[in-house]
Design an enzyme around this catalytic site. Structure first.
Site, PDB file in Angstrom:
ATOM      1  N   ASP A 251       0.853  -1.188   0.000  1.00 49.44           N
ATOM      2  CA  ASP A 251       0.000   0.000   0.000  1.00 49.44           C
ATOM      3  C   ASP A 251       0.901   1.256   0.000  1.00 49.44           C
ATOM      4  OD1 ASP A 251      -3.017   0.873   0.381  1.00 49.44           O
ATOM      5  OD2 ASP A 251      -1.887   2.081   1.803  1.00 49.44           O
TER       6      ASP A 251
ATOM      7  N   ASP B 268      -7.349  -8.124  -5.132  1.00 49.26           N
ATOM      8  CA  ASP B 268      -7.199  -6.666  -5.213  1.00 49.26           C
ATOM      9  C   ASP B 268      -6.899  -6.293  -6.669  1.00 49.26           C
ATOM     10  OD1 ASP B 268      -6.395  -4.019  -5.080  1.00 49.26           O
ATOM     11  OD2 ASP B 268      -4.607  -4.424  -3.872  1.00 49.26           O
TER      12      ASP B 268
ATOM     13  N   HIS C 155      -6.227  -6.929  -0.726  1.00 45.92           N
ATOM     14  CA  HIS C 155      -5.253  -5.838  -0.697  1.00 45.92           C
ATOM     15  C   HIS C 155      -4.331  -5.918   0.517  1.00 45.92           C
ATOM     16  CE1 HIS C 155      -3.561  -1.874  -1.257  1.00 45.92           C
ATOM     17  NE2 HIS C 155      -3.919  -1.547  -0.025  1.00 45.92           N
TER      18      HIS C 155
END
Length: 308
Positions: free
Chosen positions: A128, A257, A286
Site C-alpha cells: 500500500d 485486489d 489488498h
C-alpha cells in the site's frame, strides 16, 4: 502526574518511559512492548523485536504496525524486526499542522530509521502506501538495502483503476464519509480482509480505535487523495526504482485486489525487477499481511538465506 485512564496503558520496553498508548489492544494479537522515537515533542511509536539482520515492516492506509503482528511473531526469533506507526496512525502522535502527505511521512520514517535507529543494512517490506514511502527511503539509501519485499503497491503516477479509486475518494461526499464514519476502516478495510479477521472483534477494534474522532481520521482521507495529488513526487520516485535492481526482491500479489495487483501492475513491477521471485495469492486481498502473513515469512526467510 501521568494519570492513566481505563482505555490507556503504559507498556514500554524502556520501563523508565511513561509514555502511554492511546488505546488498549488485545495482548494475544499484539503481545509486543512499545518503543518511541521523540522529535519536536511528538512521539512516533515502533516495535523493535529480536536480534540479527534488521527487517523493517512498513504500513499504509488505514492501518498500523498491528497489520504486521503475525510476521513479527514468526520472525523475531530469527532477525531484528522493526515495525512503525506513521504519525497520526496506530499509537503514534499527530504533529501540529501535519498535512499527512507522503513527503511528510517519509521525513518521519527517515528520522526513525536513519537518524534514530541508525540502521546500517536492512531488509524492507512494503505494501500500500508503505510502497512509495518505504521505497523513497530505499532508493535514497540503496547501499543500506539488503533486500525488498513488495506487495500490492505502486510507485509511479497512478493510472487505470488506481487513479479512478483516488478520484472517487477525493470527492466531497466520500471525504465526508471517511471523516464522519471512519469509512476507510469500517467500510473499505473491513470488506477487503479475510472473513476470519473482519469478524474478529479484537482485530477490528485494533484497526478502528486509532480513529475515534473526525479530526483523527484526517490521514485516512488524505492518503487516497494523494494517490493522484502526489503524481509529480511519484513520477520522481519511479525514475529511481532501477537503482535497486540486482538486490534480492520478492513480490507478493493478493489477487483479489484489482487496484494494485492487476495484471498490468504485476507486469510493470516485473519489468522493473525482472529477476524477482513471485508469489501469487488467489485468496488474498489488498491487505496481504493480514490475509497471508505466512507468505511474507516465506519470502523473508528466502532473502535471509541468500544473505547467509
Amino acid at each position: 502526574m501521568n494519570k492513566q485512564t481505563p482505555n490507556r496503558e503504559i507498556l514500554n520496553k524502556d520501563i523508565s518511559n511513561k509514555k502511554e498508548r492511546p488505546f488498549i489492544v488485545d495482548k494475544n494479537e499484539y503481545p509486543f512492548k512499545s518503543n518511541w522515537f521523540e522529535k519536536d515533542g511528538i512521539s512516533m511509536h515502533y516495535i523493535d523485536e529480536g536480534e540479527g539482520i534488521p527487517i523493517v515492516l512498513t504500513h499504509g492506509n488505514p492501518d498500523w504496525s498491528f497489520l504486521n503482528r503475525n510476521i513479527i511473531k514468526e520472525l523475531s526469533g530469527e532477525a531484528r524486526v522493526i515495525a512503525y506507526d506513521l504519525p497520526g496512525f496506530g499509537f503514534s502522535d499527530t504533529p501540529k499542522d501535519y498535512g499527512f502527505t507522503p513527503q511528510e511521512h517519509v521525513e518521519w520514517i527517515h528520522g526513525l530509521l536513519i537518524d534514530h535507529l541508525k540502521l546500517d543494512k536492512f531488509i524492507i517490506v512494503v505494501q500500500d502506501w508503505g510502497g512509495p514511502t518505504g521505497l523513497s527511503i530505499a532508493t535514497d539509501y540503496p547501499d543500506k538495502i539488503l533486500g525488498v519485499v513488495i506487495s500490492n503497491t505502486w510507485a509511479w503516477k497512478a493510472t487505470g483503476k488506481l487513479e479512478g479509486f483516488s478520484m472517487y475518494l477525493r470527492s466531497p461526499e466520500m471525504q465526508a464519509k471517511i471523516l464522519e464514519e471512519n469509512f476507510f476502516v469500517t467500510g473499505i478495510m473491513r470488506s477487503s480482509i479475510k472473513p476470519e479477521s473482519s469478524s474478529n472483534k479484537a482485530i477490528m477494534d485494533a484497526y478502528e480505535q486509532p480513529f475515534p474522532t473526525k479530526e483523527s481520521r484526517k490521514g485516512t482521507a488524505v492518503f487516497p487523495a494523494q494517490i493522484t495529488l502526489a503524481s509529480d513526487w511519484l513520477e520522481d520516485l519511479e525514475s529511481k526504482l532501477q537503482i535497486l535492481q540486482g538486490k534480492p526482491i520478492e513480490f507478493i500479489f493478493g489477487l483479489k485486489d484489482d487496484a494494485v495487483a492487476s495484471q498490468d501492475i504485476q507486469d510493470k513491477w516485473q519489468t522493473i525487477y525482472p529477476d524477482a521471485e513471485v508469489q501469487l495469492l488467489p485468496e488474498a486481498g489488498h491487505f496481504t499481511q493480514e490475509d497471508s502473513p505466512e507468505s511474507f515469512v516465506f519470502a523473508l526467510r528466502r532473502i535471509l538465506k541468500k544473505l547467509e
